[in-house]
Design an enzyme around this catalytic site. Structure first.
Site, PDB file in Angstrom:
ATOM      1  N   GLU A  44      -6.284 -40.366   2.922  1.00 19.81           N
ATOM      2  CA  GLU A  44      -5.035 -40.496   3.687  1.00 19.81           C
ATOM      3  C   GLU A  44      -3.863 -39.946   2.898  1.00 19.81           C
ATOM      4  OE1 GLU A  44      -5.175 -40.738   6.991  1.00 19.81           O
ATOM      5  OE2 GLU A  44      -6.169 -42.684   6.804  1.00 19.81           O
ATOM      6  N   ASP A 196      -5.964 -33.732  11.407  1.00 22.70           N
ATOM      7  CA  ASP A 196      -6.283 -34.239  12.741  1.00 22.70           C
ATOM      8  C   ASP A 196      -6.864 -33.156  13.642  1.00 22.70           C
ATOM      9  OD1 ASP A 196      -5.143 -36.511  11.690  1.00 22.70           O
ATOM     10  OD2 ASP A 196      -3.204 -36.167  12.631  1.00 22.70           O
TER      11      ASP A 196
END
Ligand code: GLA
Length: 402
Positions: A44, A196
């Protein structure tokens, strides 16, 4: 495991979308394309630092039915008009409409969700030199909005795969990822990385995508959850988040300052054991997270390559702690979801996506699903907080034509 994508009744959805398209626009679509949302297993805030990520595409997706305008069939003054309609988030048979022209397109020219398809058209024009004709589009999606599962990227990716096919552009997956990132950064105005879109484009049924965000080299790492009696439970806190807000870009610039102070082009080039003591305290925490998170991605990939799916839980927990304490992008609702799931026996849990709200994930044994769900719901109820939405997801294939 191939139930992954098929868990969604995709053919039914595609047929009903085509029928609806014909009702709305009075003509059959040229086809229907699907692009999934994603969860990030680990890695992340590493993508825009040229680091490693390990997301997977999920069995929830955006579908678009599209018909290109034909010079011989459409009125001439409409040649560059894009008409958009969406069933997404509407009650009953309601539709939300948007419209723009592909000619003279500039950021800000399309309102609301129309900005996502418009951003893709803009990216194709600006970066790939494509002349995009007008088209009609009908959108439907099962990726919950605002849950941090990349609902907007799924729309962008569905549009780019559709236009790539219909216009015969021959773009590859990495190229489409870079173009949709450009759309997001330059048109939508969110300074996000490339994870993404890549997950939505390159996901593989039953696997996670180990992606090097510098080279876009991708490896499909098997994630045979069902074979190990495991599930990934998504815990959508229903706390809204937006990456166009200041928190995300502030993190990004702290990372850039850190890299510069350490004499590197990006944090990817800083060794995991670098001496960070010369950095100011805040930048030091941000950098420590990114360096540690890249190592945790590599460690999870190693475990998965060895078939040790059960063994990744602690790394997920360490990732959450680092995002909470060092990167400071968690929030009380995400922390509570993670803590409650772990207390109820989850093997690991962490926030997923950019943070400041959105969803957390828990890796659980299938037989404990009811217990974990009940514990998370009870914890939120105790606090008097809005009930989170809980559902399991499976790794699904990346975007394509149905
Ligand atoms: C959001 C962005 C991604 C990535 C994550 C954090 O999802 O869109 O590019 O930066 O946050 O890992």
């Amino acid at each position: 495991m191939s139930a992954a994508v098929n868990a969604e009744p995709l053919q039914d959805r595609a047929e009903s979308l085509s029928r609806r398209f014909a009702e709305v626009y009075g003509q059959e679509p040229d086809g229907v394309w699907r692009a999934p949302g994603r969860v990030n297993l680990i890695g992340e805030h590493t993508d825009y630092n040229n680091g490693f990520v390990l997301p997977f595409a999920i069995d929830r997706s955006a579908l678009v039915a599209v018909r290109l305008r034909r010079p011989d069939q459409d009125p001439e003054d409409e040649a560059d008009v894009v008409r958009l309609a969406s069933t997404y988030g509407q009650k009953g048979r309601g539709l939300s409409h948007a419209r723009f022209r592909t000619g003279g397109l500039v950021p800000g020219a399309a309102e609301g969700w129309g900005g996502y398809p418009a951003g893709v058209v803009y990216a194709l024009q600006q970066r790939a030199g494509v002349s995009v004709p007008g088209f009609d589009l009908l959108l439907d999606s099962t990726v919950p909005v605002g849950a941090g599962l990349s609902s907007s990227h799924a729309v962008e990716v569905a549009v780019i795969v559709a236009l790539n096919d219909l216009l015969g552009l021959g773009l590859d997956r990495a190229g489409m990822a870079r173009l949709t990132q450009y759309a997001e950064n330059e048109f939508v105005g969110a300074p996000t990385g490339i994870m993404d879109q890549s997950a939505s484009l390159m996901g593989q049924d039953g696997g996670a995508l180990f992606l090097d965000c510098r080279s876009l080299d991708a490896e499909n790492v098997p994630l045979p959850l069902a074979d190990h009696g495991l599930e990934v439970l998504v815990m959508d806190t229903r706390v809204a988040h937006s990456h166009a807000d200041g928190g995300y870009s502030a993190r990004r610039s702290a990372c850039e300052r850190g890299a510069a102070a350490l004499g590197a082009d990006s944090l990817r080039d800083v060794p995991a054991d670098a001496d960070l003591s010369g950095l100011d305290a805040e930048v030091q925490r941000r950098v420590r997270h990114v360096l540690g998170e890249n190592q945790r991605v590599l460690a999870v990939v190693e475990e998965l390559r060895r078939g040790n799916v059960d063994g990744i839980g602690e790394l997920l927990v360490a990732s959450h702690a680092s995002l909470r304490d060092d990167f400071e992008v968690s929030c009380p609702e995400l922390d509570l979801a993670v803590d409650a799931a772990l207390a109820a026996g989850a093997l690991g849990a962490r926030m997923t996506g950019g943070g400041f709200g959105g969803s957390a994930i828990a890796l659980i044994r299938a037989e404990t699903e009811n217990e974990v769900r009940a514990a998370v719901l009870a914890a939120f109820e105790d606090k008097g907080w809005k009930e989170p939405a809980l559902f399991t997801v499976l790794p699904a294939a990346g975007a394509g034509r149905l």
